[in-house]
Design a protein around this motif. Structure first.
Motif, mmCIF file in Angstrom:
data_model
loop_
_atom_site.group_PDB
_atom_site.id
_atom_site.type_symbol
_atom_site.label_atom_id
_atom_site.label_comp_id
_atom_site.label_asym_id
_atom_site.label_seq_id
_atom_site.Cartn_x
_atom_site.Cartn_y
_atom_site.Cartn_z
ATOM 1 N N VAL A 20 5.846 0.580 9.063
ATOM 2 C CA VAL A 20 5.309 1.930 9.258
ATOM 3 C C VAL A 20 6.285 2.787 10.046
ATOM 4 O O VAL A 20 6.608 3.916 9.654
ATOM 5 C CB VAL A 20 3.937 1.885 9.973
ATOM 6 C CG1 VAL A 20 3.583 3.224 10.584
ATOM 7 C CG2 VAL A 20 2.857 1.431 9.009
ATOM 8 N N ALA B 209 -1.227 -2.610 0.080
ATOM 9 C CA ALA B 209 -1.184 -3.962 0.624
ATOM 10 C C ALA B 209 -1.683 -4.974 -0.395
ATOM 11 O O ALA B 209 -2.721 -4.767 -1.031
ATOM 12 C CB ALA B 209 -2.033 -4.036 1.896
ATOM 13 N N LEU C 176 -1.629 -5.627 7.840
ATOM 14 C CA LEU C 176 -2.367 -4.373 7.714
ATOM 15 C C LEU C 176 -2.820 -3.866 9.085
ATOM 16 O O LEU C 176 -2.733 -2.665 9.367
ATOM 17 C CB LEU C 176 -3.561 -4.559 6.766
ATOM 18 C CG LEU C 176 -4.279 -3.304 6.324
ATOM 19 C CD1 LEU C 176 -3.339 -2.256 5.755
ATOM 20 C CD2 LEU C 176 -5.346 -3.663 5.286
ATOM 21 N N VAL D 210 -5.406 3.611 2.289
ATOM 22 C CA VAL D 210 -5.046 2.216 2.072
ATOM 23 C C VAL D 210 -5.497 1.811 0.672
ATOM 24 O O VAL D 210 -6.642 2.050 0.291
ATOM 25 C CB VAL D 210 -5.689 1.288 3.119
ATOM 26 C CG1 VAL D 210 -5.387 -0.174 2.811
ATOM 27 C CG2 VAL D 210 -5.206 1.655 4.522
ATOM 28 N N GLY E 126 4.238 -5.393 9.932
ATOM 29 C CA GLY E 126 3.441 -4.280 9.413
ATOM 30 C C GLY E 126 3.704 -3.017 10.207
ATOM 31 O O GLY E 126 3.933 -1.943 9.652
ATOM 32 N N VAL F 84 3.919 2.831 2.604
ATOM 33 C CA VAL F 84 4.270 1.578 3.256
ATOM 34 C C VAL F 84 3.742 0.446 2.383
ATOM 35 O O VAL F 84 2.555 0.428 2.032
ATOM 36 C CB VAL F 84 3.671 1.488 4.671
ATOM 37 C CG1 VAL F 84 4.004 0.150 5.314
ATOM 38 C CG2 VAL F 84 4.178 2.649 5.523
ATOM 39 N N ALA G 188 0.179 -2.337 10.703
ATOM 40 C CA ALA G 188 0.467 -1.028 10.114
ATOM 41 C C ALA G 188 -0.471 0.028 10.687
ATOM 42 O O ALA G 188 -0.039 1.130 11.056
ATOM 43 C CB ALA G 188 0.339 -1.097 8.596
ATOM 44 N N ARG G 189 -1.738 -0.314 10.785
ATOM 45 C CA ARG G 189 -2.713 0.633 11.354
ATOM 46 C C ARG G 189 -2.379 0.958 12.810
ATOM 47 O O ARG G 189 -2.499 2.107 13.246
ATOM 48 C CB ARG G 189 -4.118 0.076 11.238
ATOM 49 C CG ARG G 189 -4.649 0.045 9.809
ATOM 50 C CD ARG G 189 -6.082 -0.499 9.791
ATOM 51 N NE ARG G 189 -6.590 -0.802 8.490
ATOM 52 C CZ ARG G 189 -7.104 0.068 7.635
ATOM 53 N NH1 ARG G 189 -7.161 1.345 7.940
ATOM 54 N NH2 ARG G 189 -7.572 -0.339 6.465
ATOM 55 N N VAL H 129 -4.503 8.690 6.490
ATOM 56 C CA VAL H 129 -4.036 7.413 5.961
ATOM 57 C C VAL H 129 -4.919 6.973 4.810
ATOM 58 O O VAL H 129 -6.146 7.006 4.909
ATOM 59 C CB VAL H 129 -4.068 6.314 7.058
ATOM 60 C CG1 VAL H 129 -3.619 4.973 6.492
ATOM 61 C CG2 VAL H 129 -3.211 6.723 8.251
ATOM 62 N N VAL I 107 -0.701 3.317 2.501
ATOM 63 C CA VAL I 107 -0.334 1.923 2.708
ATOM 64 C C VAL I 107 -0.855 1.152 1.510
ATOM 65 O O VAL I 107 -2.049 1.216 1.193
ATOM 66 C CB VAL I 107 -0.965 1.357 4.003
ATOM 67 C CG1 VAL I 107 -0.625 -0.122 4.162
ATOM 68 C CG2 VAL I 107 -0.505 2.161 5.216
#
Length: 160
Positions: free
Chosen positions: A142, A22, A34, A51, A138, A76, A37-38, A49, A20
């Motif tokens: 995803v 961001a 965010l 970030v 978000g 993402v 997305a999580r 994952v 991801v």
């Protein structure tokens, strides 16, 4: 509302590696994107994952390209660009959109597009997945990326 007609997506992302990227501009909106997305990653069983934070939406494509080439199954991209009184909005939106599209097409790695391009902060907050928001872009970004990974794996192996 822009989310009207969106598909319900449930996907098993177990075993997938997802990055991801961001932006940092508009902290409250970005925190919501965010977090969404999580939530989407967790709901889909994605445990691997990474970030990466970048300054703004303009920087998303270069980071996404590097991550896509690093072996992630999906990337993402999350950001927000709020219209101002100059053409800057159009330039940044066009660059981010074209750049992220190029990353996906040239690498074969699905890129979830979670870049809000809005007229004002209120519109961004309504899409950020925060308490009281109408949409969770978000999470949607995803799920779109994960569903694309799964769909493509059924018909064609990764390009790597």
């Amino acid at each position: 509302m822009s989310g009207d007609g969106s598909p319900e997506i449930e996907v098993d992302g177990s075993g997938l590696r997802v990055a991801v990227v961001a932006a940092r501009w508009h902290q409250e909106v970005m925190d919501g994107l965010l977090a969404g997305a999580r939530r989407g990653l967790a709901d889909s069983g994605v445990a691997d994952v990474t970030v990466v934070r970048v300054p703004g939406a303009f920087e998303l494509p270069v980071a996404a390209a590097r991550l896509a080439r690093a072996g992630f199954d999906a990337v993402v991209a999350l950001g927000v660009v709020i219209r101002g009184g100059t053409p800057h909005f159009e330039y940044v939106c066009d660059a981010a959109t074209a750049g992220l599209t190029q990353v996906a097409v040239s690498t074969g790695v699905p890129v979830g597009f979670g870049v809000l391009t809005v007229d004002n902060e209120s519109q961004a907050l309504h899409r950020a997945g925060l308490r009281g928001s109408r949409e969770d872009k978000g999470r949607e970004a995803v799920l779109a990326a994960l569903e694309t990974v799964v769909a493509l794996r059924e018909v064609a192996p990764p390009l790597r």
